[in-house]
Design a protein around this motif. Structure first.
Motif, PDB file in Angstrom:
ATOM      1  N   ILE A  74      40.893   5.912  26.667  1.00  0.00           N
ATOM      2  CA  ILE A  74      41.001   7.361  26.459  1.00  0.00           C
ATOM      3  C   ILE A  74      41.525   7.588  25.048  1.00  0.00           C
ATOM      4  CG2 ILE A  74      42.136   9.487  27.220  1.00  0.00           C
ATOM      5  CD1 ILE A  74      42.413   8.195  30.007  1.00  0.00           C
ATOM      6  N   THR A 101      36.708   8.065  27.318  1.00  0.00           N
ATOM      7  CA  THR A 101      36.969   9.511  27.259  1.00  0.00           C
ATOM      8  C   THR A 101      37.463   9.880  25.870  1.00  0.00           C
ATOM      9  OG1 THR A 101      37.588   9.612  29.597  1.00  0.00           O
ATOM     10  CG2 THR A 101      38.439  11.362  28.186  1.00  0.00           C
ATOM     11  N   ASP A 122      32.827  10.680  28.339  1.00  0.00           N
ATOM     12  CA  ASP A 122      33.418  11.921  28.838  1.00  0.00           C
ATOM     13  C   ASP A 122      34.031  12.611  27.636  1.00  0.00           C
ATOM     14  OD1 ASP A 122      32.781  11.168  31.375  1.00  0.00           O
ATOM     15  OD2 ASP A 122      34.849  11.010  32.121  1.00  0.00           O
ATOM     16  N   ALA A 159      35.623  13.619  34.801  1.00  0.00           N
ATOM     17  CA  ALA A 159      36.184  14.163  33.558  1.00  0.00           C
ATOM     18  C   ALA A 159      37.247  15.226  33.820  1.00  0.00           C
ATOM     19  CB  ALA A 159      35.065  14.731  32.678  1.00  0.00           C
TER      20      ALA A 159
END
Ligand code: NAI
Length: 329
Positions: A74, A101, A122, A159
């Motif tokens: 992320i 992400t 995402d 998400a």
């Protein structure tokens, strides 16, 4: 929809490495909040500068941006919006894998396609409605800064859950997380800056000018206006009690004067000015103008700083701040 603590589950972050790209105003506040919320694997990606030093002092592992992006699942993109497209393309994108992400804190670069993430990511937004210092301070007080979240690409199918979990980790679900879109965030953010603040500034400057014409000393006007911080306090109370709720703080003379003159004011001209600004935001003409300005080396921005700084009001303001020792408090 407004989301609170019970709507978010941080377990989706388990086993995930989170890279804070840009340990600045937002980056530092969000990283420290997440750490205190029990998120374990947080690293920082930063160029070599004071922010990176700060990250190391705060106990985070620090890497060059490219390496942090490569290590992370992320990615928090928390560098200034103007530099983000170039850094994303050159240093972040090469290290991304399908299913990663990318978390934005503003809608700008996605709204105007300055960043175009590949379809196997995402892309979400958790945009605090608060400056970084306060994102941290509120969290430490047991409260949190409200945020707007949005999902632009949902490759994983999770998400939204990730956005909520991150909101919780930074403390936002404590006060409330609203759902929006990248475009909506861009619009309200830019309109506050380009439609509301300029009118506010001009209202203060206009009042200053007519009061000076009436022979009132500059420092008297400025203390009444904002240097006493009375106005800041009124706005604070407005944030908790509302427009009408704060009126009892003032005398009845003031209450009557405020409402009767507000009702009589013709708002149409103001609205047409604001619609023009909204149009420039929607068509992207402001964004193009700003990109050109950056590429030209900020000639207009420099001129504006100089011109605004040269006005009688601002010079008087600085004098008054110094005379009263206001900046030292
Ligand atoms: P900032 O201005 O504090 O960013 C500084 C960080 O960016 C530092 O880590 C610095 O090393 C890095 N940086 C600066 N120039 C760079 C360059 N040329 N190359 C690589 N790294 C560079 O940023 P801030 O204000 O925290 O904003 C980050 C994001 O958060 C933006 O998307 C902004 O729109 C958003 N945001 C900001 C808020 C605020 O109050 N400042 C509020 C809500 C969202």
């Amino acid at each position: 929809t407004i989301f609170y603590e019970d709507d978010a589950d941080m377990s989706i972050l388990n086993e995930k490495t989170i890279a804070i790209i840009g340990y600045g105003n937002q980056g530092r506040a969000q990283a420290l909040n997440m750490q205190d919320s029990g998120v374990e694997d947080i690293i920082v990606g930063n160029r070599s500068d004071d922010s990176r030093k700060q990250a190391r002092e705060d106990g985070f592992e620090d890497y060059d941006i490219a390496e942090a992006a490569e290590r992370a699942d992320i990615i928090f993109l928390l560098i200034p919006d103007e530099v983000a497209p170039g850094i994303y393309q050159e240093e972040i994108e090469p290290g991304l894998e399908a299913g990663n992400t990318v978390n934005f804190a503003s809608g700008y670069n996605i709204t105007y396609d300055f960043i175009e993430p590949t379809a196997d990511l995402d892309t979400i937004m958790v945009a605090p409605r608060m400056i970084g210092d306060l994102v941290r301070e509120l969290y430490e007080e047991g409260d949190g800064a409200p945020s707007m979240i949005a999902v632009n690409q949902d490759y994983s199918g999770n998400a939204q859950e990730t956005a909520l979990a991150l909101s919780k980790a930074i403390g936002s679900t404590r006060s409330g997380v609203i759902e929006g879109t990248f475009e909506m965030e861009t619009k309200i953010d830019l309109l506050t800056e380009q439609a509301l603040i300029p009118l506010f500034f001009n209202a203060i400057a206009a009042k200053y000018e007519i009061e000076r014409e009436a022979g009132i000393p500059g420092e008297v006007i400025l203390l009444e206006q904002y240097l006493s911080q009375e106005m800041a306090h009124i706005f604070e109370v407005m944030g908790t009690d509302g427009f009408i709720g704060q009126l009892p703080l003032h005398s009845q003379t003031s209450q009557y004067g405020q409402m009767s003159r507000a009702e009589a004011y013709n708002r149409e001209e103001m609205k047409s000015y604001m619609r023009e600004r909204l149009r420039e935001i929607e068509t992207g003409s402001f964004a193009r103008e700003w990109t050109n300005e950056q590429q030209a080396g900020y000639p207009m921005l420099n001129r504006l700083y100089k011109e605004f700084g040269d006005t009688e009001m601002i010079q008087k303001e600085q004098e008054t701040i110094e005379k009263l020792g206001l900046g030292d408090e």
